[in-house]
Design a protein around this motif. Structure first.
Motif, PDB file in Angstrom:
ATOM      1  N   ALA A 153     -41.268 -35.221-145.005  1.00  0.00           N
ATOM      2  CA  ALA A 153     -40.192 -35.709-144.145  1.00  0.00           C
ATOM      3  C   ALA A 153     -38.863 -35.064-144.532  1.00  0.00           C
ATOM      4  O   ALA A 153     -38.043 -34.723-143.664  1.00  0.00           O
ATOM      5  N   ARG A 154     -38.643 -34.907-145.840  1.00  0.00           N
ATOM      6  CA  ARG A 154     -37.411 -34.224-146.290  1.00  0.00           C
ATOM      7  C   ARG A 154     -37.390 -32.771-145.830  1.00  0.00           C
ATOM      8  O   ARG A 154     -36.333 -32.242-145.460  1.00  0.00           O
ATOM      9  N   LEU A 155     -38.547 -32.115-145.873  1.00  0.00           N
ATOM     10  CA  LEU A 155     -38.618 -30.731-145.410  1.00  0.00           C
ATOM     11  C   LEU A 155     -38.257 -30.629-143.933  1.00  0.00           C
ATOM     12  O   LEU A 155     -37.518 -29.733-143.521  1.00  0.00           O
ATOM     13  N   HIS A 156     -38.769 -31.564-143.140  1.00  0.00           N
ATOM     14  CA  HIS A 156     -38.434 -31.586-141.702  1.00  0.00           C
ATOM     15  C   HIS A 156     -36.918 -31.715-141.516  1.00  0.00           C
ATOM     16  O   HIS A 156     -36.328 -31.048-140.660  1.00  0.00           O
TER      17      HIS A 156
ATOM     18  N   LYS B 123     -34.351 -31.136-143.810  1.00  0.00           N
ATOM     19  CA  LYS B 123     -33.533 -30.060-144.365  1.00  0.00           C
ATOM     20  C   LYS B 123     -33.678 -28.754-143.583  1.00  0.00           C
ATOM     21  O   LYS B 123     -32.708 -27.997-143.440  1.00  0.00           O
ATOM     22  N   LEU B 124     -34.887 -28.496-143.078  1.00  0.00           N
ATOM     23  CA  LEU B 124     -35.112 -27.243-142.362  1.00  0.00           C
ATOM     24  C   LEU B 124     -34.919 -27.380-140.861  1.00  0.00           C
ATOM     25  O   LEU B 124     -35.129 -26.417-140.115  1.00  0.00           O
ATOM     26  N   LYS B 125     -34.556 -28.621-140.428  1.00  0.00           N
ATOM     27  CA  LYS B 125     -34.227 -28.884-139.017  1.00  0.00           C
ATOM     28  C   LYS B 125     -35.373 -28.495-138.087  1.00  0.00           C
ATOM     29  O   LYS B 125     -35.203 -27.753-137.104  1.00  0.00           O
ATOM     30  N   VAL B 126     -36.569 -29.012-138.394  1.00  0.00           N
ATOM     31  CA  VAL B 126     -37.742 -28.780-137.542  1.00  0.00           C
ATOM     32  C   VAL B 126     -38.269 -30.132-137.081  1.00  0.00           C
ATOM     33  O   VAL B 126     -38.035 -31.163-137.725  1.00  0.00           O
ATOM     34  N   GLY B 127     -39.012 -30.117-135.961  1.00  0.00           N
ATOM     35  CA  GLY B 127     -39.483 -31.371-135.396  1.00  0.00           C
ATOM     36  C   GLY B 127     -40.953 -31.652-135.608  1.00  0.00           C
ATOM     37  O   GLY B 127     -41.412 -32.762-135.335  1.00  0.00           O
ATOM     38  N   ASN B 128     -41.732 -30.650-136.091  1.00  0.00           N
ATOM     39  CA  ASN B 128     -43.157 -30.881-136.301  1.00  0.00           C
ATOM     40  C   ASN B 128     -43.667 -29.926-137.366  1.00  0.00           C
ATOM     41  O   ASN B 128     -42.970 -29.008-137.816  1.00  0.00           O
ATOM     42  N   ASP B 129     -44.934 -30.144-137.747  1.00  0.00           N
ATOM     43  CA  ASP B 129     -45.515 -29.371-138.839  1.00  0.00           C
ATOM     44  C   ASP B 129     -45.697 -27.895-138.473  1.00  0.00           C
ATOM     45  O   ASP B 129     -45.579 -27.028-139.333  1.00  0.00           O
ATOM     46  N   PHE B 130     -45.982 -27.608-137.205  1.00  0.00           N
ATOM     47  CA  PHE B 130     -46.178 -26.211-136.838  1.00  0.00           C
ATOM     48  C   PHE B 130     -44.876 -25.420-136.985  1.00  0.00           C
ATOM     49  O   PHE B 130     -44.873 -24.280-137.464  1.00  0.00           O
TER      50      PHE B 130
ATOM     51  N   GLU C  11     -42.288 -18.065-125.492  1.00  0.00           N
ATOM     52  CA  GLU C  11     -42.805 -19.431-125.432  1.00  0.00           C
ATOM     53  C   GLU C  11     -43.545 -19.819-126.719  1.00  0.00           C
ATOM     54  O   GLU C  11     -44.170 -20.873-126.787  1.00  0.00           O
ATOM     55  N   HIS C  12     -43.438 -18.968-127.728  1.00  0.00           N
ATOM     56  CA  HIS C  12     -44.226 -19.119-128.950  1.00  0.00           C
ATOM     57  C   HIS C  12     -44.021 -20.475-129.609  1.00  0.00           C
ATOM     58  O   HIS C  12     -44.989 -21.154-129.991  1.00  0.00           O
ATOM     59  N   GLY C  13     -42.788 -20.877-129.784  1.00  0.00           N
ATOM     60  CA  GLY C  13     -42.511 -22.141-130.466  1.00  0.00           C
ATOM     61  C   GLY C  13     -43.085 -23.345-129.739  1.00  0.00           C
ATOM     62  O   GLY C  13     -43.662 -24.242-130.358  1.00  0.00           O
ATOM     63  N   LEU C  14     -42.945 -23.355-128.395  1.00  0.00           N
ATOM     64  CA  LEU C  14     -43.470 -24.464-127.612  1.00  0.00           C
ATOM     65  C   LEU C  14     -44.991 -24.546-127.726  1.00  0.00           C
ATOM     66  O   LEU C  14     -45.570 -25.627-127.904  1.00  0.00           O
ATOM     67  N   LEU C  15     -45.668 -23.403-127.639  1.00  0.00           N
ATOM     68  CA  LEU C  15     -47.118 -23.401-127.737  1.00  0.00           C
ATOM     69  C   LEU C  15     -47.591 -23.875-129.106  1.00  0.00           C
ATOM     70  O   LEU C  15     -48.531 -24.657-129.224  1.00  0.00           O
ATOM     71  N   ARG C  16     -46.941 -23.400-130.155  1.00  0.00           N
ATOM     72  CA  ARG C  16     -47.352 -23.797-131.503  1.00  0.00           C
ATOM     73  C   ARG C  16     -47.170 -25.296-131.707  1.00  0.00           C
ATOM     74  O   ARG C  16     -48.017 -25.956-132.319  1.00  0.00           O
ATOM     75  N   ALA C  17     -46.083 -25.840-131.210  1.00  0.00           N
ATOM     76  CA  ALA C  17     -45.853 -27.280-131.338  1.00  0.00           C
ATOM     77  C   ALA C  17     -46.925 -28.064-130.590  1.00  0.00           C
ATOM     78  O   ALA C  17     -47.420 -29.087-131.073  1.00  0.00           O
ATOM     79  N   LEU C  18     -47.304 -27.571-129.412  1.00  0.00           N
ATOM     80  CA  LEU C  18     -48.325 -28.252-128.618  1.00  0.00           C
ATOM     81  C   LEU C  18     -49.673 -28.215-129.324  1.00  0.00           C
ATOM     82  O   LEU C  18     -50.380 -29.234-129.404  1.00  0.00           O
TER      83      LEU C  18
END
Length: 576
Positions: free
Chosen positions: A180-183, A185-192, A224-231
């Motif tokens: 959760a801290r990594l999310h 600090k690195l300003k990301v919304g998911n594990d991908f 669209e790479h980021g959207l696909l990876r998140a999906l």
């Protein structure tokens, strides 16, 4: 010269290091492939220098450095790693390392580091000093703590929260907190997206090389790479993305689990190269994929595959993926495990077939009882009518009453017969549980003798005993097999007839029975007996809910008749 302990997860690296260092005069006391064994061997062997790779499993490199420094104050710690020095050299220094050398550097840097350690000096790349002067960047991994960086590194290696907790000797909840801290600090919304950050900073060894070797993809798809990876990452089932030529661009870990390969091994591979799928399914999937791309429409399919030694029913889907301008750039697909659904359907079909069979047996019993009672009542009614004709007036009322009771019993039997007629229509399939191998062998035994007497050998092949059990109408099945052989006898018989039978599990809990009869020939219009026999076979197939297809083999000499029918499986040991 120094006494050394080597810590690296790759045996070939340890062997190479041992040879190089021993030629230089150093003594290698031992070598290990994980952090826990490194702690134990340091306690037992007391080496002067430990040469370690940061990617070792169990503890992780940075944690291993901290523990070695805390427990062995005088020991020299040299990090010899594939990790980027710009990121990990300073972290290694903070964790207690005395030297840092990248494996991509010339071998002379390793010798120089060992020489510096023997003279009491440290050895680090120049960027470590500059990084200390410039400070950590706000949007870089330098803002992470050592433990957070270790967790990120392990996540990038494909380890789950549970695996990381076991390797670091921490609780699952603690690892979730670090993630959760990594999310945050690195300003990301998911594990991908988190893994994308790790890959972009080179935390996964060889990742950049594998990307460079991968087939190029459509520039619009890259946007669209980021959207696909998140999906894909959020999906609870296997998912994949293929380009318009069918090459694999991305997939999630659940897909890799079914494929049994690493992403690097299958990246860019086509559907034809998906060897974990049965060959017929690969061919059908390739055709459906090509048609879907040409029509720019989705497609659905169900198939049965073998995964980890178990038969698994899968729902496979694929749908067009378009960019913001509406341009088709890729095909997005996934698979859903329907095994539990099919097991439930098999159970329901089996129980339903059992109930219908028991009802049929009861109806047959009632029919037999009704017929016997009817015959007895007919005799009794005839006797009463004779007595009425011969009796005197005082006995006539009693005999008339008896005749009325007999007529009432006839009416009751008529109602029973009407109910049984609703339950058991003539021509309706009456399925029972049968071992298809034993049933087929029993049906064909007299047929084989008949053919043998006419100089024709019927070969059933080796697969008869491998047939599974199913619910089937044995009477219609017998008529079908006898009808097929009888149809062939309308013309001069060949010296050899081949009948091959096989069963295989289908989606929705069904069992497919297939028969291939060779040779075969179509009915001639000028031969009425052949046309009539062929029509009878067609009616039998309809009653068995089967289908027939005439095939031409590769040699083209003879035709093959393939008959297929989908039957409910027998789950319990109730086959006759």
């Amino acid at each position: 010269m120094s006494t050394l302990l080597l810590v690296d997860h790759l045996p070939i690296v340890r062997d190479g290091l041992r040879a190089v260092l021993e030629r230089a005069g150093h003594q290698v006391l031992g070598e290990v492939d994980n952090g826990l064994d490194a702690l134990e061997q340091c306690r037992l062997l007391h080496p002067q220098v430990v040469i370690l790779e940061l990617l070792v499993p169990q503890l992780g490199g940075l944690d291993l450095l901290r523990r070695l420094r805390a427990s062995h104050q005088g020991i020299k710690l040299l990090v010899y790693s594939v990790q980027e020095a710009s990121l990990y050299a300073a972290r290694s220094l903070q964790a207690g390392a005395d030297a840092y050398v990248c494996k991509s550097e010339a071998l002379g840097h390793l010798h120089s580091a060992l020489q510096a350690l023997s003279h009491g000096r440290s050895y680090f790349p120049r960027e470590v000093a500059r990084q200390d002067l410039d400070g950590a960047g706000e949007d870089d991994l330098t803002q992470l703590s050592g433990r957070e960086l270790t967790v990120l590194q392990m996540l990038s290696q494909g380890l789950s929260n549970k695996d990381i907790a076991e390797q670091l000797s921490l609780s699952y909840k603690t690892i979730s907190t670090y993630k959760a801290r990594l999310h945050q600090k690195l300003k990301v919304g998911n594990d991908f997206q988190l893994l994308e950050v790790a890959r972009s900073h080179g935390l996964v060894a060889g990742d950049e090389a594998s990307r460079a070797q991968a087939p190029s993809s459509d520039p619009q798809l890259l946007r669209e790479h980021g959207l696909l990876r998140a999906l894909l990452d959020a999906a609870p089932y296997p998912m994949f993305v293929r380009d318009l030529a069918g090459r694999l661009l991305m997939c999630n870990r659940r897909y890799l689990a079914y494929a049994g390969e690493s992403f690097e091994a299958i990246h860019g591979s086509t559907i034809d190269q998906a060897l974990w799928l049965p060959a017929p399914l690969r061919e059908r999937s390739r055709q459906r994929f090509t048609e879907a791309v040409a029509r720019q429409e989705p497609f659905l399919a169900e198939a049965v595959i073998e995964h980890l030694g178990e038969v698994v029913a899968m729902h496979i889907w694929c749908t067009p993926f378009r960019d913001q301008s509406g341009q088709l750039v890729a095909m997005l697909g996934g698979m859903r495990d329907l095994t539990e659904r099919d097991r439930l359907l098999s159970t329901l079909r089996h129980e339903g077939a059992e109930a219908r069979y028991e009802s049929h047996l009861k109806s047959s019993t009632l029919a037999a009882v009704s017929q016997e009672l009817g015959q007895m009542l007919a005799v009794f009614r005839t006797a009463v009518q004779r007595l009425l004709a011969l009796s005197d007036e005082p006995l006539r009322p009693a005999l008339q009453s008896l005749a009325e009771h007999v007529q009432a019993m006839y009416q009751c039997l008529a109602k029973v017969d009407a109910l049984m007629d609703q339950d058991d229509h003539p021509g309706q399939a009456q399925r029972a549980a049968h071992d298809l191998g034993n049933l087929t062998e029993a049906i064909l035994a007299p047929v084989r003798q008949q053919l043998q007497a006419r100089g024709c050998e019927l070969d059933l092949g080796p697969g008869l005993r491998a047939l599974q059990s199913a619910w089937i109408d044995a009477r219609h099945y017998r008529q079908l097999l006898e009808g097929l052989c009888g149809y062939l006898q309308l013309r001069p018989l060949p010296a050899h007839l081949s009948l091959r039978l096989a069963t295989r599990i289908q989606p929705r809990g069904l069992l497919r029975l297939s028969l291939e009869l060779t040779p075969w020939y179509p009915a001639l219009e000028q031969a009425p007996c052949e046309v009539s026999a062929y029509a009878t076979l067609q009616r039998l197939l309809l009653r068995l809910q089967g289908r027939a297809q005439t095939l031409a083999p590769d040699d083209g000499d003879t035709l093959v008749l393939r008959v297929e029918m989908d039957l409910p499986q027998v789950l319990a040991d109730s086959a006759q």
